[in-house]
Design a protein around this motif. Structure first.
Motif, PDB file in Angstrom:
ATOM      1  N   ASP A  87       0.833  -1.202   0.000  1.00  0.00           N
ATOM      2  CA  ASP A  87       0.000   0.000   0.000  1.00  0.00           C
ATOM      3  C   ASP A  87       0.869   1.254   0.000  1.00  0.00           C
ATOM      4  O   ASP A  87       1.974   1.267   0.560  1.00  0.00           O
ATOM      5  CB  ASP A  87      -0.902  -0.001   1.236  1.00  0.00           C
ATOM      6  N   ASP A  88       0.395   2.306  -0.657  1.00  0.00           N
ATOM      7  CA  ASP A  88       1.024   3.634  -0.650  1.00  0.00           C
ATOM      8  C   ASP A  88       2.440   3.603  -1.221  1.00  0.00           C
ATOM      9  O   ASP A  88       3.355   4.223  -0.672  1.00  0.00           O
ATOM     10  CB  ASP A  88       1.062   4.222   0.769  1.00  0.00           C
ATOM     11  N   LEU A  89       2.627   2.915  -2.335  1.00  0.00           N
ATOM     12  CA  LEU A  89       3.942   2.906  -2.972  1.00  0.00           C
ATOM     13  C   LEU A  89       4.210   4.281  -3.580  1.00  0.00           C
ATOM     14  O   LEU A  89       3.330   4.894  -4.196  1.00  0.00           O
ATOM     15  CB  LEU A  89       4.002   1.827  -4.054  1.00  0.00           C
ATOM     16  N   GLU A  90       5.452   4.753  -3.448  1.00  0.00           N
ATOM     17  CA  GLU A  90       5.791   6.117  -3.864  1.00  0.00           C
ATOM     18  C   GLU A  90       6.780   6.167  -5.012  1.00  0.00           C
ATOM     19  O   GLU A  90       7.339   7.236  -5.274  1.00  0.00           O
ATOM     20  CB  GLU A  90       6.347   6.903  -2.666  1.00  0.00           C
ATOM     21  N   PHE A  91       7.033   5.065  -5.686  1.00  0.00           N
ATOM     22  CA  PHE A  91       7.931   5.098  -6.834  1.00  0.00           C
ATOM     23  C   PHE A  91       7.415   4.157  -7.899  1.00  0.00           C
ATOM     24  O   PHE A  91       6.597   3.269  -7.651  1.00  0.00           O
ATOM     25  CB  PHE A  91       9.366   4.724  -6.429  1.00  0.00           C
ATOM     26  N   GLY A  92       7.894   4.362  -9.106  1.00  0.00           N
ATOM     27  CA  GLY A  92       7.529   3.530 -10.246  1.00  0.00           C
ATOM     28  C   GLY A  92       8.718   3.402 -11.181  1.00  0.00           C
ATOM     29  O   GLY A  92       9.868   3.545 -10.782  1.00  0.00           O
ATOM     30  N   GLY A  93       8.455   3.157 -12.447  1.00  0.00           N
ATOM     31  CA  GLY A  93       9.519   3.079 -13.434  1.00  0.00           C
ATOM     32  C   GLY A  93      10.479   1.937 -13.186  1.00  0.00           C
ATOM     33  O   GLY A  93      10.085   0.804 -12.847  1.00  0.00           O
ATOM     34  N   ALA A  94      11.777   2.221 -13.345  1.00  0.00           N
ATOM     35  CA  ALA A  94      12.803   1.192 -13.209  1.00  0.00           C
ATOM     36  C   ALA A  94      12.872   0.653 -11.791  1.00  0.00           C
ATOM     37  O   ALA A  94      13.151  -0.538 -11.584  1.00  0.00           O
ATOM     38  CB  ALA A  94      14.165   1.754 -13.634  1.00  0.00           C
TER      39      ALA A  94
END
Length: 801
Positions: free
Chosen positions: A218-225
């Motif tokens: 829950d509440d992940l704050e990053f994406g991409g690589a």
């Protein structure tokens, strides 16, 4: 005495700041009063036991980080050493019951005080079924929706339905202010039982490769690589992730599924509002709710807050009697605690305006108890993070202040995040506008919180894991004190909390505390503290494999401690820096020239090249570094990376060529000393010319006239292959036949010039010319006319030609 601040052990709490508010004095003295310890998330004691003192001796903790043994020393600085075999940890898998206990302990408990109504999940059946189907097929899903859309509630329902899908069950994590490394460590600690052990990245990936679970994040704050790295680290897991729309999207080739979570319909929002107020809506309230639905786009959180406004309105229309306590049926406050509900007259209370409903934080806060209002001010000062209920009695100055957080959460102003509560989306901004007129009050609250946490975290009864669970509020108090002009308090809190974060293996919080502490120490002019934070940052960089940063931080720390004549701290820093240099892949250098590794061509570098630097050069068989030969060259030492160094290397090559030439010259001289009278050797003054086809010595012509050592013989007259004496037919003394010497007559029409008087005997041995008597001085020179008729001395040819 406290090794950090020098306070006596019997001092239970820090003295308040003179500029703080009046109630700050009460909250600073409150911890000295005996009170019952409050239970924590996992049942441990959160509050220090009465009579145990307010400070402790330095608590040294050892943890294993990869193949390092990290000794966390709060006084002189942490030390790192190679982990001995007996200290290495072997992770053991947890049982399902143990995993469940760990998951429950990491989630915040319901705070004391009023209880909010349990609400069902409305209009989410389609999304719930889709998520379950995707997870059952082993697919990872990312649920995206705005804050307040009910993402966490949807995750709870899906997690309960997927409990039997994977061998390792459901593992719940929080991505709130967590990095990829933090999440992988959290996942490892949920599956494996290995206290005090943080494996390095290769070992961590190996341990997580066979974990099969549904990971609810829950509440992940990053994406991409970074998101792809997280998914690849646990290939046998299916991830169910929730984020907000402002988080970076996955990579274009990612296999993760995307599900967007919209707001609720108008009918569902009206039903949700009725469930919150626990009664049907009248016609006026239904129209008011319809206007709110258009404005809020159907976010469930906004209607939960709207229901709290209606409940407060019901209480205002029917005031309760004085002394009424909190219970589950009456949502009001104890009038004896200073609640404002008895201040407004009974009768018709108008509905909130649309503007008040769109930003309800100020109106909701104005109707809370005084303790809850003070707790809200602390939360605003701490960047929206709410302190644990066990700290609120000391902070708000009320022995019953632990119910303040429950009161705040019951009206939708605070929501659970990770292991604590935080102000809901938009609440801090709304409250900060009203508090902007009183900046001194907010600064005083942050200072009081920093002093309180510094005393609490330094207490011997508070475990490092408990301090790490309050990391966000502690870090917010540090940053607020630094920005409010109280850097000394930020330094004290950082010195107290940073070792606890390191011992609890919460290394992202450790790094943030060190950064804030280093900056605060620089602002406060505390050089010794700044050196400590630089040292700890170097230790952290070494444990995480960033050797360049570790070297820079440690060198800065050693320089500052050397200026302060801190012998013990300098020694600790030098030992750690030696380990960094041992782990470094770049070979050492002297005066800009790399010292070669054993077995390389450059290992023939003469010692004379290093003599000017004052550094002793070991023979090539000496191993300079244990990891030097196995490691590749550092990117910083790539070709053309440093013009000055390339220039020095070019000069070193020229010196090396000259030295090699000298060695060859000496070897040639030594090898020809026994063959001075060999007639077939070429004289220095009779060099063969490249355009003379008859010059030179055939390879198959035998030599004659060999003499014994020490015996002199008259010069032999060389003959041509036809048996006739050879004559010189080339300018410069070139012979037309092999074996010509300088006693032959010049060619017709040419005269030989007088011997040159400028020649001097050479101090270095020279090769003897063939046909020259052994008694002839080596310094004798003969000259021949040049093509232009001028006479010049013929220099001795270089042996390298």
């Amino acid at each position: 005495m406290d090794p950090h601040s020098g306070r006596p052990d019997d001092l239970a709490a820090p003295e308040p700041d003179p500029g703080a508010a009046g109630d700050t004095v009460a909250l600073a003295r409150l911890p000295r009063q005996p009170r019952d310890p409050s239970p924590g998330f996992g049942g441990e004691t959160l509050w220090p036991e009465p009579g145990t003192g307010g400070s402790s001796a330095a608590r040294v903790v050892q943890v294993v980080a990869g193949d390092f043994l990290l000794t966390v020393n709060p006084v002189d600085g942490s030390e790192v050493a190679e982990c001995p075999p007996e200290e290495r940890r072997t992770p053991v898998r947890r049982t399902p019951q143990d995993r469940e206990r760990q998951a429950v302990a990491r989630r915040p408990q319901l705070p004391p005080g009023p209880r909010a109504t349990e609400l069902p999940l409305l209009e989410r059946d389609e999304e719930r079924e889709r998520l379950i189907r995707l997870l059952a097929r082993g697919r990872s899903v990312r649920v995206t929706g705005p804050s307040g859309a009910g993402r966490s509630s949807l995750l709870d329902v899906v997690a309960a339905a997927c409990a039997d899908l994977a061998p390792d069950g459901v593992l719940r994590l929080s991505g709130y202010r967590r990095t990829t490394s933090d999440l992988l460590q959290d996942l490892f600690s949920l599956v494996y039982e290995a206290d005090g052990y943080r494996p390095d990245r290769p070992r961590l990936l190996e341990l997580l490769s066979d974990v099969g679970a549904v990971v609810v994040l829950d509440d992940l704050e990053f994406g991409g690589a970074a998101l792809e790295e997280l998914l690849a680290a646990a290939p046998e897991c299916a991830f169910l992730i929730t984020t907000t729309p402002d988080v970076a999207a996955p990579a274009s080739d990612s296999l993760i599924e995307e599900v967007f979570l919209p707001g609720l319909t108008r009918v569902a929002c009206l039903e949700l509002l009725e469930r919150v107020v626990e009664r049907p809506l009248d016609e006026e309230e239904a129209a008011w709710a319809a206007d709110l639905w258009f404005e809020s786009e159907g976010l469930p959180l906004r209607f939960f807050q709207a229901g709290a406004l209606l409940r407060q309105r019901d209480v205002l229309r029917t005031p309760v009697e004085a002394g009424t306590e909190w219970d589950d049926s009456v949502w009001t406050s104890d009038v004896s605690s200073g609640g404002p509900f008895d201040a407004e007259p009974a009768g018709r209370i108008p509905l909130p305006s649309l503007a008040e409903s769109a930003a309800p934080a100020d109106l909701l806060a104005s109707r809370l108890s005084e303790a809850a209002q003070t707790a809200l001010v602390f939360a605003v000062a701490l960047d929206g993070d709410c302190p644990h209920p066990s700290h609120l009695p000391a902070l708000v100055g009320d022995t019953h202040g632990d119910a303040a957080l429950g009161e705040i959460a019951a009206c939708g102003l605070a929501v659970p995040v990770a292991s604590h509560y935080r102000l809901a989306a938009g609440v801090r901004q709304q409250l900060a506008v009203g508090l902007a007129a009183e900046p001194d009050d907010t600064a005083a609250r942050s200072l009081a919180a920093a002093q309180h946490y510094a005393w609490w975290a330094d207490h011997p009864s508070v475990a490092p894991q408990r301090t790490a669970s309050e990391a966000e509020a502690i870090l917010a108090a540090m940053a607020a004190c630094r920005d409010a002009g109280h850097p000394n308090s930020a330094v004290l809190l950082a010195r107290t909390a940073a070792p606890a974060f390191a011992a609890a293996l919460h290394w992202s919080a450790w790094e943030r505390a060190l950064r804030i502490g280093q900056e605060s120490a620089r602002l406060a002019g505390e050089v010794a503290e700044e050196a400590y934070f630089h040292h700890e940052l170097g230790v952290l960089a070494l444990c995480t494999g960033n050797l360049d940063r570790a070297r820079a931080e440690l060198e800065a720390s050693i320089g500052l401690r050397g200026a302060l004549a801190d012998r013990q701290g300098t020694l600790v820093g030098r030992r750690t820096l030696a380990l960094v240099n041992d782990r470094s892949s770049s070979p050492p250098s002297v005066a800009g020239v790399e010292i070669p590794t054993p077995g390389s061509d450059a290992s023939l570098l003469p010692a004379a090249l290093l003599a000017g630097s004052g550094t002793a050069y070991e023979p090539p068989v000496t191993v300079i570094s244990k990891r030097l030969a196995a490691a590749g060259p550092s990117p910083r030492r790539a070709a053309f990376g440093n013009p000055r160094r390339n220039l020095l290397a070019a000069g070193a090559g020229a010196v090396l060529a000259a030295v090699v030439g000298t060695i060859v010259t000496l070897g040639t001289s030594a090898g020809s000393s026994d063959n001075r009278n060999v007639p077939n050797n070429v004289k220095p003054v009779e060099s063969a010319q490249p355009d003379d086809p008859n010059a030179g010595l055939p390879a198959d012509q035998p030599t004659t006239g060999a003499t014994k050592p020490g015996q002199t013989t008259p010069p032999a007259t060389p003959t041509s292959p036809g048996g006739q004496p050879a004559t010189s037919g080339r300018p410069g003394g070139s012979s037309s036949a092999p074996g010509s010497d300088n006693h032959t007559s010049p060619a017709p029409g040419r005269t030989s010039s007088a011997p040159s008087t400028s020649g001097s005997p050479s101090n270095s041995p020279k090769p003897s010319s063939p046909g020259t008597p052994s008694g002839t001085p080596s310094g004798t020179q003969s000259s021949t006319p040049s093509a232009s008729g001028s006479s010049s001395a013929s220099p001795s040819p270089s042996p390298s030609r």
